[in-house]
Design a protein around this motif. Sequence first.
Motif, PDB file in Angstrom:
ATOM      1  N   ILE A  21       0.856  -1.195   0.000  1.00 18.26           N
ATOM      2  CA  ILE A  21       0.000   0.000   0.000  1.00 18.26           C
ATOM      3  C   ILE A  21       0.888   1.239   0.000  1.00 18.26           C
ATOM      4  O   ILE A  21       1.809   1.337   0.816  1.00 18.26           O
ATOM      5  N   ASP A  22       0.611   2.168  -0.894  1.00 14.72           N
ATOM      6  CA  ASP A  22       1.199   3.503  -0.793  1.00 14.72           C
ATOM      7  C   ASP A  22       0.042   4.436  -0.441  1.00 14.72           C
ATOM      8  O   ASP A  22      -0.780   4.773  -1.305  1.00 14.72           O
ATOM      9  N   LEU A  28      -2.593   0.308  -4.331  1.00  9.47           N
ATOM     10  CA  LEU A  28      -2.783  -0.978  -3.647  1.00  9.47           C
ATOM     11  C   LEU A  28      -2.426  -2.093  -4.619  1.00  9.47           C
ATOM     12  O   LEU A  28      -2.916  -2.120  -5.757  1.00  9.47           O
ATOM     13  N   ARG A  29      -1.549  -2.976  -4.175  1.00  7.93           N
ATOM     14  CA  ARG A  29      -1.150  -4.108  -5.033  1.00  7.93           C
ATOM     15  C   ARG A  29      -1.170  -5.394  -4.237  1.00  7.93           C
ATOM     16  O   ARG A  29      -0.777  -5.402  -3.060  1.00  7.93           O
ATOM     17  N   TYR A  30      -1.639  -6.470  -4.890  1.00 11.97           N
ATOM     18  CA  TYR A  30      -1.503  -7.801  -4.302  1.00 11.97           C
ATOM     19  C   TYR A  30      -0.337  -8.481  -5.022  1.00 11.97           C
ATOM     20  O   TYR A  30      -0.379  -8.651  -6.235  1.00 11.97           O
ATOM     21  N   ARG A  31       0.668  -8.852  -4.274  1.00  7.09           N
ATOM     22  CA  ARG A  31       1.863  -9.517  -4.815  1.00  7.09           C
ATOM     23  C   ARG A  31       2.369  -8.825  -6.084  1.00  7.09           C
ATOM     24  O   ARG A  31       2.695  -9.471  -7.083  1.00  7.09           O
ATOM     25  N   GLY A  32       2.342  -7.511  -6.067  1.00  8.07           N
ATOM     26  CA  GLY A  32       2.908  -6.726  -7.162  1.00  8.07           C
ATOM     27  C   GLY A  32       1.916  -6.302  -8.235  1.00  8.07           C
ATOM     28  O   GLY A  32       2.216  -5.454  -9.071  1.00  8.07           O
ATOM     29  N   TYR A  33       0.734  -6.883  -8.237  1.00  4.96           N
ATOM     30  CA  TYR A  33      -0.258  -6.536  -9.267  1.00  4.96           C
ATOM     31  C   TYR A  33      -1.181  -5.427  -8.764  1.00  4.96           C
ATOM     32  O   TYR A  33      -1.747  -5.539  -7.658  1.00  4.96           O
ATOM     33  N   ASN A  34      -1.378  -4.415  -9.595  1.00  9.60           N
ATOM     34  CA  ASN A  34      -2.275  -3.319  -9.212  1.00  9.60           C
ATOM     35  C   ASN A  34      -3.702  -3.843  -9.014  1.00  9.60           C
ATOM     36  O   ASN A  34      -4.185  -4.653  -9.820  1.00  9.60           O
TER      37      ASN A  34
END
Length: 371
Positions: A21-22, A28-34
């Motif tokens: 999370i930024d 928000l990304r799960y394992r690098g995916y937006n």
Amino acid sequence: MIQISRGLENVIIKETSLTYIDGEKGVLRYRGYNIEDLAENCEYEEVVHLMLFGELPNAKQLQEVKEKINQSYEVPLEVLEAMQKLPRDADPISLMETAFSIMSIWGKRINRLTALDIIAKASTIVSNVYRIKEGLKTKIPEPSESYAKSFLEATFFKKPSADEVKAMNTALILYTDHEVPASTTAALVSASTLTDIYSCITSALSALKGPLHGGAAEEAFKQFVEIGSPDNVEKWFEENIIKSKKRLMGFGHRVYKTYDPRAKIFKKMAYSLAKEESKKYLQIAEKLEELGVRYFSQKKIYPNTDFYSGIVFYSLGFPIYMFTSLFALSRILGWLAHVIEYLENQPAIIWPRALYVGPEKRDFIPLSQRG
Ligand code: ACO
């Protein structure tokens, strides 16, 4: 110099490869995916594989996840019976807690296969939270093309439209994980004692249901109902938020200091799904958002994921009381993935300290001599 972190703000309790999370930029990304890409393009089961096994699945892996889930919808009879024995007006999360507490009789240590089993059973439990509260016969979800479709079919006992399945699927993805908020931390605290996984979920559910966390979607929607008409928004805001200093529910976030990216997606979905009554709530929500963003701009308080999700759920036919359970249905995946990650990587018991600020040592006074 000892410093207390209020609400454990900025305390790092684990490393994670699950969610990034930024909060300043609204990423928000799960394992690098937006999140935007996952929500737009994935089935929930792909995200299940991503979170539990680390990668998006190929077609064969996806099929395996679906098969395992499809085989696991049955729950022990005692679970549904116990839920049915609770009063009809019981809080839906209490029904869920009861169900998971009972499952802890067959207490399991967590692994990835157990996680798939629990995800399937969660669907059965949440469907039946609705069915029991509505006085309907209990129902076990049946295998279909997707988890979202099986869930909607079992809940409402009718075929959902493709748009409805897509919306449910996307909602499941959006609520899947959010690093270590209160509920996930509660699950981790329990997991760190090496208790069974169902007890971890019960802990998480207790933390989720409060109105400052997962209960906020219901509270946000209740505001729209109370306001009643778009013409009434300004007056309501003036009286409740400005004068009475109540919290605007569905606004503000511990991590996001900008618009929550999930709220943007829920808002878009709300537009495409909204029917007559929900259209009115959407208009109210939009006006309220406008006033809220303007009023709270200095404090960087914006709509969070719970502001518009209720309108999506309502448009899908769910009553307001179901919103937190729907959040839980999705977040169970995040809880499971974090517990697995924690136990695999840093299995220390979570045991913080408190700073003593009470009286110095005092002489004991027997009861007969106390004034
Ligand atoms: N309405 C009005 N004021 C708010 C709100 C709000 N929704 N949120 C924060 N504030 C204000 C506080 O009054 C406080 O003001 P002050 O500094 O003048 O005292 C300041 O902003 C900071 O608020 P905190 O509560 O200290 O912030 P924290 O990070 O601890 O809380 C929280 C975050 C609990 C989510 C908060 O924003 C809130 O109560 N929001 C409403 C409930 C809600 O929507 N919860 C859902 C969160 S998302 C989720 O769980 C999926």
